[in-house]
Design a protein around this motif. Sequence first.
Motif, PDB file in Angstrom:
ATOM      1  N   UNK A 199       0.848  -1.205   0.108  1.00  0.00           N
ATOM      2  CA  UNK A 199       0.075  -0.137  -0.044  1.00  0.00           C
ATOM      3  C   UNK A 199       0.841   1.333   0.149  1.00  0.00           C
ATOM      4  N   UNK A 200       1.798   1.184   0.855  1.00  0.00           N
ATOM      5  CA  UNK A 200       2.922   2.366   0.702  1.00  0.00           C
ATOM      6  C   UNK A 200       3.367   2.638  -0.747  1.00  0.00           C
ATOM      7  N   UNK A 201       3.753   1.435  -1.213  1.00  0.00           N
ATOM      8  CA  UNK A 201       4.277   1.674  -2.765  1.00  0.00           C
ATOM      9  C   UNK A 201       3.223   2.408  -3.615  1.00  0.00           C
ATOM     10  N   UNK A 202       1.923   2.047  -3.483  1.00  0.00           N
ATOM     11  CA  UNK A 202       0.883   2.651  -4.414  1.00  0.00           C
ATOM     12  C   UNK A 202       0.833   4.094  -3.966  1.00  0.00           C
ATOM     13  N   UNK A 203       0.852   4.654  -2.616  1.00  0.00           N
ATOM     14  CA  UNK A 203       0.786   5.965  -2.152  1.00  0.00           C
ATOM     15  C   UNK A 203       1.897   6.740  -2.827  1.00  0.00           C
ATOM     16  N   UNK A 204       3.249   5.845  -3.047  1.00  0.00           N
ATOM     17  CA  UNK A 204       4.397   6.742  -3.503  1.00  0.00           C
ATOM     18  C   UNK A 204       4.533   6.615  -5.071  1.00  0.00           C
ATOM     19  N   UNK A 205       3.618   5.838  -5.603  1.00  0.00           N
ATOM     20  CA  UNK A 205       3.857   5.550  -7.214  1.00  0.00           C
ATOM     21  C   UNK A 205       3.565   6.728  -7.991  1.00  0.00           C
ATOM     22  N   UNK A 206       4.356   7.561  -8.210  1.00  0.00           N
ATOM     23  CA  UNK A 206       3.992   8.955  -9.169  1.00  0.00           C
ATOM     24  C   UNK A 206       3.624   8.494 -10.687  1.00  0.00           C
ATOM     25  N   UNK A 207       3.808   7.224 -10.910  1.00  0.00           N
ATOM     26  CA  UNK A 207       3.346   6.930 -12.247  1.00  0.00           C
ATOM     27  C   UNK A 207       1.756   6.889 -12.524  1.00  0.00           C
ATOM     28  N   UNK A 208       1.041   6.730 -11.211  1.00  0.00           N
ATOM     29  CA  UNK A 208      -0.049   6.814 -11.226  1.00  0.00           C
ATOM     30  C   UNK A 208      -0.908   8.204 -11.549  1.00  0.00           C
ATOM     31  N   UNK A 209      -0.019   9.050 -11.413  1.00  0.00           N
ATOM     32  CA  UNK A 209      -0.548  10.621 -11.599  1.00  0.00           C
ATOM     33  C   UNK A 209      -1.200  11.151 -12.884  1.00  0.00           C
ATOM     34  N   UNK A 210      -0.286  10.492 -13.914  1.00  0.00           N
ATOM     35  CA  UNK A 210      -0.890  10.660 -15.316  1.00  0.00           C
ATOM     36  C   UNK A 210      -2.055  10.386 -15.551  1.00  0.00           C
ATOM     37  N   UNK A 211      -2.584   9.101 -15.116  1.00  0.00           N
ATOM     38  CA  UNK A 211      -4.147   8.750 -15.453  1.00  0.00           C
ATOM     39  C   UNK A 211      -4.899   9.305 -14.378  1.00  0.00           C
ATOM     40  N   UNK A 212      -4.170   9.501 -13.162  1.00  0.00           N
ATOM     41  CA  UNK A 212      -5.127  10.224 -12.137  1.00  0.00           C
ATOM     42  C   UNK A 212      -5.365  11.650 -12.329  1.00  0.00           C
ATOM     43  N   UNK A 231     -11.123  -6.864  -2.682  1.00  0.00           N
ATOM     44  CA  UNK A 231      -9.944  -5.980  -2.659  1.00  0.00           C
ATOM     45  C   UNK A 231     -10.189  -4.583  -2.658  1.00  0.00           C
ATOM     46  N   UNK A 232     -11.167  -4.094  -3.288  1.00  0.00           N
ATOM     47  CA  UNK A 232     -11.365  -2.509  -3.769  1.00  0.00           C
ATOM     48  C   UNK A 232     -11.826  -1.982  -1.928  1.00  0.00           C
ATOM     49  N   UNK A 233     -12.481  -3.011  -1.132  1.00  0.00           N
ATOM     50  CA  UNK A 233     -12.936  -2.608  -0.052  1.00  0.00           C
ATOM     51  C   UNK A 233     -11.891  -2.341   0.896  1.00  0.00           C
ATOM     52  N   UNK A 234     -10.892  -3.457   0.865  1.00  0.00           N
ATOM     53  CA  UNK A 234      -9.733  -3.349   1.551  1.00  0.00           C
ATOM     54  C   UNK A 234      -8.708  -2.291   1.425  1.00  0.00           C
ATOM     55  N   UNK A 235      -8.577  -1.804   0.066  1.00  0.00           N
ATOM     56  CA  UNK A 235      -7.892  -0.628  -0.247  1.00  0.00           C
ATOM     57  C   UNK A 235      -8.688   0.663   0.154  1.00  0.00           C
ATOM     58  N   UNK A 236      -9.897   0.606  -0.137  1.00  0.00           N
ATOM     59  CA  UNK A 236     -10.860   1.787   0.626  1.00  0.00           C
ATOM     60  C   UNK A 236     -10.607   2.169   2.064  1.00  0.00           C
ATOM     61  N   UNK A 237     -10.539   0.976   2.629  1.00  0.00           N
ATOM     62  CA  UNK A 237     -10.236   1.030   4.351  1.00  0.00           C
ATOM     63  C   UNK A 237      -8.718   1.678   4.368  1.00  0.00           C
ATOM     64  N   UNK A 238      -7.861   1.423   3.770  1.00  0.00           N
ATOM     65  CA  UNK A 238      -6.612   1.994   3.907  1.00  0.00           C
ATOM     66  C   UNK A 238      -6.779   3.534   3.609  1.00  0.00           C
TER      67      UNK A 238
END
Length: 279
Positions: free
Chosen positions: A1-14, A146-153
């Motif tokens: 989850x920390x890697x997702x938080x720090x993954x700047x590659x997601x920003x383009x689509x985000x 899985x979506x709910x788990x990530x939403x909880x985070x």
Amino acid sequence: MTKIEQNAKLDRIGDRLQRAVQGTLRGQRVRDLLHGVWLGHPLHPAMVQVPVGAWISAAVLDLLPGQRRAATTLVALGTAGAVPAAVAGLNDWAALARDQRRVGLVHAASNTVGLALYAGSLAARLSGRHGTGRALAYLGLSAASMGAYIGGHLAYKQGAQVSQSISELHLMSDRWQTVAELATLPQRELVTREVDEVSVILYRHGDDVTVMLERCPHQSGPLGEGEVREIDGHACVVCPWHGSTFRLNGGEVVHGPSANDQQILPTRVVDGVLQTKLP
Ligand code: FES
């Protein structure tokens, strides 16, 4: 989850999706409705009860004999209910901080996969292919879980749409404390003070003074640097960061993205001195 938080590659689509959401959901009323301003509570977590409840119930019925019709009805209900829940979630997501948007993007992607699988399950059931419908539904439940788990985070670790100000109350002692000499406070202007190292804003109107936590419940913006605006006859403070607006005579949220009210503290005046304490 920390890697997702720090993954700047997601920003383009985000960033693209954020612009699309903000361009589509433009009206303040629509945005406030979807944030849950009218409810005084974020709407998205309340709305997901429909798909979660219906889909889990369908998963149980799929294990029992003679429940095809009931299970199909629940899959249809959950699939239909997921759409407005997703729209409310996207509206909240578009006003989150960057690290939260990255995690929110993966949360949304998992749930989109889950929704697509449930839509396929519904189509299969309605065409009489109940075995395929059941299999797709269990895959959909896995993706949605899985979506709910990530939403909880996102909510409980990153604090998305959780009031950022209320925990400040835990730093205050439960006794009356001096804030200011009443006579020194200007009329209808925001003044910032500290009580037990907790920043509060004061707003005087005649001899009435509001003492409100300064930290914005949305993302901790400094309400003391906000603008005072009259809305429907009430003086309100507008957060300088994303525009959440709170009534100064009660703390109720008037406009989002915050769906939470702001905390007002009780006051009294003793010998011309304004005092406040924990609610
Ligand atoms: S920090 Fe976002 S509206 Fe105040």
